[in-house]
Scaffold this active site. Sequence first.
Site, PDB file in Angstrom:
ATOM      1  N   ARG A  89       0.820  -1.209   0.000  1.00  0.00           N
ATOM      2  CA  ARG A  89       0.000   0.000   0.000  1.00  0.00           C
ATOM      3  C   ARG A  89       0.854   1.260   0.000  1.00  0.00           C
ATOM      4  O   ARG A  89       0.408   2.311  -0.454  1.00  0.00           O
ATOM      5  CB  ARG A  89      -0.917  -0.006   1.222  1.00  0.00           C
ATOM      6  N   LYS A  96       1.178 -19.008   6.111  1.00  0.00           N
ATOM      7  CA  LYS A  96       0.348 -19.369   7.253  1.00  0.00           C
ATOM      8  C   LYS A  96       0.125 -18.116   8.103  1.00  0.00           C
ATOM      9  O   LYS A  96       0.925 -17.184   8.035  1.00  0.00           O
ATOM     10  CB  LYS A  96       1.005 -20.507   8.047  1.00  0.00           C
ATOM     11  N   ASP A 138       5.055 -23.670   4.521  1.00  0.00           N
ATOM     12  CA  ASP A 138       5.453 -23.835   5.920  1.00  0.00           C
ATOM     13  C   ASP A 138       6.970 -23.902   5.914  1.00  0.00           C
ATOM     14  O   ASP A 138       7.557 -24.893   5.484  1.00  0.00           O
ATOM     15  CB  ASP A 138       4.867 -25.118   6.506  1.00  0.00           C
ATOM     16  N   HIS A 139       7.613 -22.843   6.375  1.00  0.00           N
ATOM     17  CA  HIS A 139       9.063 -22.760   6.201  1.00  0.00           C
ATOM     18  C   HIS A 139       9.804 -23.857   6.955  1.00  0.00           C
ATOM     19  O   HIS A 139      10.937 -24.181   6.611  1.00  0.00           O
ATOM     20  CB  HIS A 139       9.588 -21.376   6.614  1.00  0.00           C
ATOM     21  N   LYS A 176      13.574 -26.634   5.934  1.00  0.00           N
ATOM     22  CA  LYS A 176      14.826 -26.770   6.679  1.00  0.00           C
ATOM     23  C   LYS A 176      15.559 -28.034   6.257  1.00  0.00           C
ATOM     24  O   LYS A 176      14.960 -29.094   6.040  1.00  0.00           O
ATOM     25  CB  LYS A 176      14.547 -26.798   8.189  1.00  0.00           C
ATOM     26  N   GLU A 183      11.306 -21.142  21.936  1.00  0.00           N
ATOM     27  CA  GLU A 183      11.867 -19.833  21.644  1.00  0.00           C
ATOM     28  C   GLU A 183      12.217 -19.140  22.954  1.00  0.00           C
ATOM     29  O   GLU A 183      11.444 -19.192  23.921  1.00  0.00           O
ATOM     30  CB  GLU A 183      10.870 -18.979  20.855  1.00  0.00           C
ATOM     31  N   ASP A 189      -0.459 -20.684  16.145  1.00  0.00           N
ATOM     32  CA  ASP A 189       0.739 -20.132  15.523  1.00  0.00           C
ATOM     33  C   ASP A 189       1.780 -21.206  15.206  1.00  0.00           C
ATOM     34  O   ASP A 189       2.487 -21.105  14.205  1.00  0.00           O
ATOM     35  CB  ASP A 189       1.356 -19.078  16.448  1.00  0.00           C
ATOM     36  N   HIS A 223       3.457 -25.961  11.912  1.00  0.00           N
ATOM     37  CA  HIS A 223       4.837 -26.446  12.019  1.00  0.00           C
ATOM     38  C   HIS A 223       4.923 -27.809  12.708  1.00  0.00           C
ATOM     39  O   HIS A 223       5.501 -28.764  12.172  1.00  0.00           O
ATOM     40  CB  HIS A 223       5.698 -25.458  12.803  1.00  0.00           C
ATOM     41  N   LYS A 235       7.045 -19.605  24.091  1.00  0.00           N
ATOM     42  CA  LYS A 235       7.903 -18.424  24.058  1.00  0.00           C
ATOM     43  C   LYS A 235       8.476 -18.173  25.446  1.00  0.00           C
ATOM     44  O   LYS A 235       7.929 -18.615  26.449  1.00  0.00           O
ATOM     45  CB  LYS A 235       7.107 -17.212  23.579  1.00  0.00           C
TER      46      LYS A 235
END
Length: 488
Positions: free
Chosen positions: A51, A150, A179-180, A184, A218, A237, A242, A337
């Site tokens: 934008r 995602k 999905d990264h 891997k 994390e 999430d 994942h 987290k």
Amino acid sequence: MTSRVIPVEPFVLVVFGATGDLAKRKLIPALFQRDLAGQLPEEASIVGAARAHLHEDEFAALARGAIEEHVPATERDEAAIRRFLARLRYAAVDATGEEGWTDLAAILTPMQGRISVFYLATAPALFGPICERLGRLGLAGGQARVVVEKPVGRDLASAKEVNEAVGKVFPEERIYRIDHYLGKETVQNLMALRFANGLFEPLWNAAHIDHVQITVAESLGVEGRAGYYDTAGALRDMVQNHILQLLCLVAMEPPAQLDADAVRDEKLKVLRALKPLAPSGWVRGQYRAGASQGGPVPGYLEELGQPESQTETFVALRAEVENWRWARVPFYLRTGKRLAERVSEIVIAFRPIPHSVFEPSAGPIMANRLVIRLQPDEGVQLQLMIKDPGPGGMRLRQVPLDMSFSTAFGVRNPDAYERLVLDVVRGNQTLFMRRDEVEAAWRWIDPILEAWAASAEPPKPYTAGTWGPSAAIALIERDGRTWADGGS
């Protein structure tokens, strides 16, 4: 040793949300690395769409900043940066309005004949409107492909709505749900370990495996994602995509061949075989103030800036796959987290030996474990019992056979996005999720979300810098097992 570079056909990649965090942190650096490696053909072009009203030189400056921030100085040079920036174009586009679409079409018209990739690095609510406009302008035909980030929906019903909206414009074979984690190196090596070696696959079943642990931990908090995260939570999430994808790769049957639909057929069978969870099979938590990375950190509510929130920042689940291969083998899934360290790993815990021939003085015999590390140091470790060297009788200890990919191969480990974006150009869907996979995952997750929404019980608190609520320890210890605690 050098990695083999396989060129791809000429393409144009349009990134919607090109000024956002994902584009700056992952997509632009990944494309630069592939250009640096000589993998992008001369005709490859990258078009940013967002934008913001930027001139093309302003977008180039933004891209340069992303490269300088996220690509190490040893892996870039000025000539390579200038060559990459020369590939860039930009169009200010309103995803839900009409502004800028004709400008985008004018940029793409001279590039007809190339493979077109539309990467939707935007909120899911914009997937449908963007695709509808691409179709209306005639940009979605031929070899055009769309990449969907995602989360695909917030639950099964909304996932179906997103899939329907995208599917009205692009056929399933040209939709790439990314999905990264599946990009891997170590995740793909999980298939190599299982299906390219005669050592593990005969043991890959309930007769020899005691349990499986999958941890994605994390050490950071929600950082700049607090607004999004509070509407999602750890289950949406991380687990729905994942972690369930990792579970599928561990648990699936060998595909007949390594093509996209054969692999995804087997993953779908795993998702459909997941046993519905009872409340005793889950723990949800939320971090409080504590210490992390050498200093004090605030709690989730303080980071969020709200006195109340029921959003979970930690989830532990005890899952079971109800089929012959995995009957009564628990899969312990854990993510959160502000945990003790940043680590993602899969632990395959084999059953203990049925009988020890050694004297008690030899020490305890630990069951073998195969540890597949996804981050931060990607590699594979096999934990074995051996004799402790030296005289004085038989003394046993557990020793790891450890292979770090960076050490073993001596090459830079490519980021997952480098592989996945070019897989879209190649038309290879093996590492992307099919519609029925996404919906099957939500079908298992939805009852958990509904139970939490109906419950007055808040998430269990845990101190930042620890491994989560004590209830997560009880979840596994009541089965007589313990968490690997992210260590090996």
